[in-house]
Design an enzyme around this catalytic site. Structure first.
Site, PDB file in Angstrom:
ATOM      1  N   ASP A   6      12.358   9.402  37.314  1.00  9.28           N
ATOM      2  CA  ASP A   6      11.159   8.482  37.287  1.00  9.28           C
ATOM      3  C   ASP A   6      11.259   7.708  38.539  1.00  9.28           C
ATOM      4  OD1 ASP A   6       9.362   6.431  36.637  1.00  9.28           O
ATOM      5  OD2 ASP A   6      10.209   6.428  34.439  1.00  9.28           O
TER       6      ASP A   6
ATOM      7  N   ARG B  39       8.753   5.114  38.966  1.00 13.85           N
ATOM      8  CA  ARG B  39       7.984   4.185  38.884  1.00 13.85           C
ATOM      9  C   ARG B  39       8.595   2.723  39.452  1.00 13.85           C
ATOM     10  NH1 ARG B  39       6.155   5.219  32.759  1.00 13.85           N
ATOM     11  NH2 ARG B  39       8.192   5.943  32.872  1.00 13.85           N
TER      12      ARG B  39
END
Length: 415
Positions: free
Chosen positions: A328, A330
């Protein structure tokens, strides 16, 4: 008379300070006058006091428009009647340099707070715009038909339109603060940003005097249900969801994830909360495919569906890491900034199961009360793989955390 775009021009390198005309930026100052404007103009280089230019990822389209002769490079925006429809702030968080490092809190009101600088010829652009809108979703209309929602002609109209205040926000990074959030040195952050963008912004490594960067990435949009000023009042019930972009589900209804159903469920919760006398908020960030991008996301889909044994929850994160090198990207460290811009100190009902979002929000000093998970009946069958994997990885759930056997047995459909 506009300059001929085909005429030869000198290329002006900006690796060294010109020392003429640039206004200083004092991040976290108590007033906009002390803080100074963000000037990312390309029309008068000596006025620039930031790295990069406005419009985030759309700055490249602006360049194309200039190259094609469709846009005069000297055009300055006429800001007449563009003022925000709702007053937001100022709040104490605006002058705390540790609370907001990824947006300009004064970005919606530049025409007002920097009127003198604009009159003096500085090309100052808003980085935030606030307006009114109606949001019409088939899921909300269905909720009315089934009796879960009732129009009140204030928050929700008879035809199913929800009345909102919405704001678009471009990224504005204060590099010392961003580096501190990610636990690295500012010099390392600057160097890596320079290297990993193919040397796009040499000022990152040659202009240490410029501390603000306008990165070429997507921004975010917020939707407020109810009175925007109530967001800053911890005594008014706040229902909120922080949502990261998923074009396939949010727009086109793909059933491999829970993104759209969770988003529309959150909107329903926000409407109900506002109708109870509270306020609702959806903060929507452009971070497609966990900020890995849609191409990478689709490659991962193929890898998941084609692996030996099929698409199983126990291999959900592994397949992403095999393709992207990371699960990930983000990184929710910057996410709470928009909440602080809105003056939020308490979220009574957080419509999210994400442990990363919860940790980032509470770690920034915002209190969170109840956490609202997605109803089981809203989870598409093919999305069970993702949901079970996330629960096992630490996502909030009032249910039993799935064990290794459950993860292995939870399987999605084949291609």
């Amino acid at each position: 008379m506009a300059a001929d775009p085909s005429a030869p021009r000198h290329i002006r390198l900006t690796s060294h300070a010109s020392g003429q005309g640039a206004l200083p930026i004092r991040w976290g100052a108590s007033t906009p006058a002390e803080r100074g404007p963000i000037v990312g103009t390309t029309t008068k280089r000596s006025h620039r006091n930031v790295i990069g230019t406005h419009s985030g990822s759309y700055s490249v389209y602006r360049a194309l428009a200039v190259a094609a002769g469709a846009l005069n490079r000297d055009h300055k925006a006429d800001l007449t009647n563009t003022a925000p429809t709702d007053q937001i702030g100022p709040y104490p968080q605006w002058t705390d340099p540790g609370k907001i490092v990824s947006l300009d809190p004064w970005g919606a009101t530049v025409a007002e707070v920097f009127a003198n600088e604009l009159a003096a010829g500085y090309d100052i652009r808003p980085t935030i715009a606030v307006t009114k809108a109606h949001v019409i979703l088939p899921e909300v209309i269905e909720a009315i038909q089934k009796g879960r929602l009732k129009p009140d002609n204030r928050i929700l109209l008879e035809g199913g339109a929800a009345c909102v205040t919405k704001a678009a926000i471009e990224p504005v990074w204060y590099l010392p603060g961003v580096a501190k959030r990610f636990g690295c040195s500012e010099s390392d952050l600057r160097r890596v940003l320079f290297e990993e963008t193919g040397g796009m912004y040499p000022e990152l490594v040659t202009r240490s005097d410029l501390e603000v960067f306008l990165p070429p990435i997507g921004g975010q949009t917020i939707y407020i249900f109810g009175n925007a000023r109530d967001l800053a009042n911890p005594d008014v019930e706040l229902t909120a969801r922080v949502h990261d972009e998923c074009n396939g589900s949010d727009v086109f209804g793909s059933d491999i994830c829970t993104c759209r159903p969770y988003l529309t469920h959150a909107i329903e919760e926000c409407i109900q909360g506002a109708q109870r006398g509270g306020v609702g908020l959806v903060a929507y960030s452009r971070k497609e495919g966990r900020a890995l991008g849609e191409v990478t996301k689709f490659l991962v889909y193929n890898a998941r569906k084609r692996q030996v044994g099929g698409d199983t929850a126990d291999q959900y994160f592994a397949r992403t890491e095999c393709v992207a090198g990371v699960q990930d990207m983000r990184f929710q460290e910057l996410m709470p900034d928009v909440l602080h811009w809105l003056g939020i100190r308490k979220i009574h009902r957080l419509v999210s199961m994400s442990n990363m979002k919860y940790d980032a929000i509470t770690g920034s000093g915002i209190e969170v009360g109840e956490r609202v998970d997605i109803p089981a009946e809203l989870i598409p069958a093919d999305a069970q793989v993702e949901m079970e994997a996330k629960k096992a990885a630490g996502y909030f759930t009032p249910d039993v955390v799935p064990d290794a056997r459950t993860l292995k047995e939870t399987k999605g459909r084949a291609l």
